[in-house]
Design a protein around this motif. Structure first.
Motif, PDB file in Angstrom:
ATOM      1  N   UNK A 153       3.592  62.038 -18.231  1.00  0.00           N
ATOM      2  CA  UNK A 153       3.952  60.695 -17.765  1.00  0.00           C
ATOM      3  C   UNK A 153       3.223  59.681 -18.651  1.00  0.00           C
ATOM      4  N   UNK A 154       3.986  58.953 -19.454  1.00  0.00           N
ATOM      5  CA  UNK A 154       3.416  58.075 -20.475  1.00  0.00           C
ATOM      6  C   UNK A 154       3.738  56.617 -20.161  1.00  0.00           C
ATOM      7  N   UNK A 155       2.728  55.762 -20.268  1.00  0.00           N
ATOM      8  CA  UNK A 155       2.908  54.314 -20.158  1.00  0.00           C
ATOM      9  C   UNK A 155       2.569  53.686 -21.496  1.00  0.00           C
ATOM     10  N   UNK A 156       3.497  52.931 -22.066  1.00  0.00           N
ATOM     11  CA  UNK A 156       3.255  52.206 -23.315  1.00  0.00           C
ATOM     12  C   UNK A 156       2.777  50.794 -22.982  1.00  0.00           C
ATOM     13  N   UNK A 157       1.722  50.348 -23.649  1.00  0.00           N
ATOM     14  CA  UNK A 157       1.144  49.022 -23.416  1.00  0.00           C
ATOM     15  C   UNK A 157       1.184  48.241 -24.713  1.00  0.00           C
ATOM     16  N   UNK A 158       1.704  47.020 -24.672  1.00  0.00           N
ATOM     17  CA  UNK A 158       1.732  46.217 -25.884  1.00  0.00           C
ATOM     18  C   UNK A 158       2.169  44.791 -25.652  1.00  0.00           C
ATOM     19  N   UNK A 166       6.346  47.089 -29.560  1.00  0.00           N
ATOM     20  CA  UNK A 166       5.814  47.882 -28.448  1.00  0.00           C
ATOM     21  C   UNK A 166       6.840  48.086 -27.334  1.00  0.00           C
ATOM     22  N   UNK A 167       7.476  47.012 -26.893  1.00  0.00           N
ATOM     23  CA  UNK A 167       8.357  47.093 -25.731  1.00  0.00           C
ATOM     24  C   UNK A 167       9.705  47.704 -26.119  1.00  0.00           C
ATOM     25  N   UNK A 168      10.271  47.280 -27.229  1.00  0.00           N
ATOM     26  CA  UNK A 168      11.526  47.879 -27.684  1.00  0.00           C
ATOM     27  C   UNK A 168      11.327  49.354 -28.025  1.00  0.00           C
ATOM     28  N   UNK A 169      10.179  49.687 -28.617  1.00  0.00           N
ATOM     29  CA  UNK A 169       9.906  51.079 -28.952  1.00  0.00           C
ATOM     30  C   UNK A 169       9.793  51.949 -27.717  1.00  0.00           C
ATOM     31  N   UNK A 170       9.112  51.445 -26.687  1.00  0.00           N
ATOM     32  CA  UNK A 170       9.001  52.190 -25.437  1.00  0.00           C
ATOM     33  C   UNK A 170      10.377  52.425 -24.828  1.00  0.00           C
TER      34      UNK A 170
END
Length: 289
Positions: free
Chosen positions: A224-229, A235-239
């Motif tokens: 379970x991964x959370x991307x922060x940026x 960051x957000x488009x990549x997530x």
């Protein structure tokens, strides 16, 4: 709809791993944010793992050294994965040829000289003038404190006419160095594409850097991964492209877009701003804490 939270610990137990951006989230280019450091330390104390995922155009060991100099403690993270790591692999594989015009600063020297073990026996990469190059490797502007992308238009037009490919070691367009906004390699790569050239990307939001992060941590599909940026286009488009939940730090690059209180973004302004960019991160926060 994006849920605005006050602190990472409100949602941290829902995740095993954080893919956390650096500039604008953990530090401002000069000093760390104490609350962000504490949030990552607490997540790790609770059993989570932290990947510092950065579009810095240098191999991870140089990023680690920079964080040490800033005073970011080593217990705030597990591994670092940089755009420089992923782009370096591509360069030594010959993605833009063996004779390259390097658009880089002295601080990027290790990108060319610190050869990963798996590439020690590969043909060498030679830096040459643009007129002799088979391709371009761009780590950033030669002088990002005084130059802008338009200063490179003529040279990039020449490169386009010769059919050279540009390897972009940092897809970020701009970052804030303290109070000053400076251009990154991504700005030159975008200009080159506007001129009809071909740019190759390896950092966020593109898949290679995420694949590398998963390999370094040995993650499986169940993690379970959370991307922060703070970068909506990186960051957000990549997530979103990776199918990951994201925590958007509104007090970074877009700090002046969400109301007068940087720590507390206005929900209506945030919703409108995200809708205009067709992004819908799971969470938002003023600053990482």
């Amino acid at each position: 709809m994006t849920q605005i939270i006050r602190s990472l610990d409100e949602i941290g137990t829902n995740y095993d791993v954080l893919f956390c951006d650096l500039w604008g989230c953990l530090h401002n280019g000069k000093a760390p944010y104490a609350a962000a450091v504490a949030a990552l330390q607490a997540f790790r104390t609770g059993g989570g793992r932290v990947v510092l995922m950065t579009n810095a155009p240098r191999p991870q060991q140089y990023v680690a050294a920079q964080l040490d100099r800033m005073g970011v403690p080593r217990d705030a993270w597990d591994v670092i994965v940089s755009s420089g790591d992923a782009a370096q692999d591509a360069m030594f594989a010959g993605a833009v040829g063996r004779r390259v015009w390097a658009v880089a600063q002295h601080k990027d020297e290790g990108f060319f000289t610190d050869i990963p073990g798996e590439w020690r026996d590969a043909p060498s990469i030679t830096r040459v003038p643009l007129e002799e190059a088979e391709g371009i490797v761009c780590c950033g502007l030669f002088d990002d404190l005084t130059e802008v992308p338009e200063d490179y238009r003529g040279r990039l037009m020449l490169a386009r006419e010769r059919g050279l490919k540009l390897l972009c070691a940092n897809p970020d367009v701009v970052v804030d160095l303290g109070e000053q906004r400076v251009y990154c390699a991504g700005a030159l790569a975008e200009l080159y594409e506007d001129l009809g050239g071909t740019s190759l990307y390896f950092g966020k939001p593109h898949p290679p850097i995420y694949d590398l992060a998963r390999r370094r941590l040995g993650l499986d599909d169940k993690a379970r991964i959370l991307a922060i940026g703070d970068g909506i286009a990186t960051d957000i488009a990549g997530a979103a492209g990776e199918g990951l939940d994201a925590l958007f730090v509104t007090g970074g690059l877009g700090f002046d877009q969400f109301g007068p209180d940087v720590e507390n973004p206005d929900p209506a302004r945030l919703a409108e701003w995200l809708a205009l960019r067709a992004q819908n991160p799971a969470y938002g926060i003023g600053r990482l804490r």
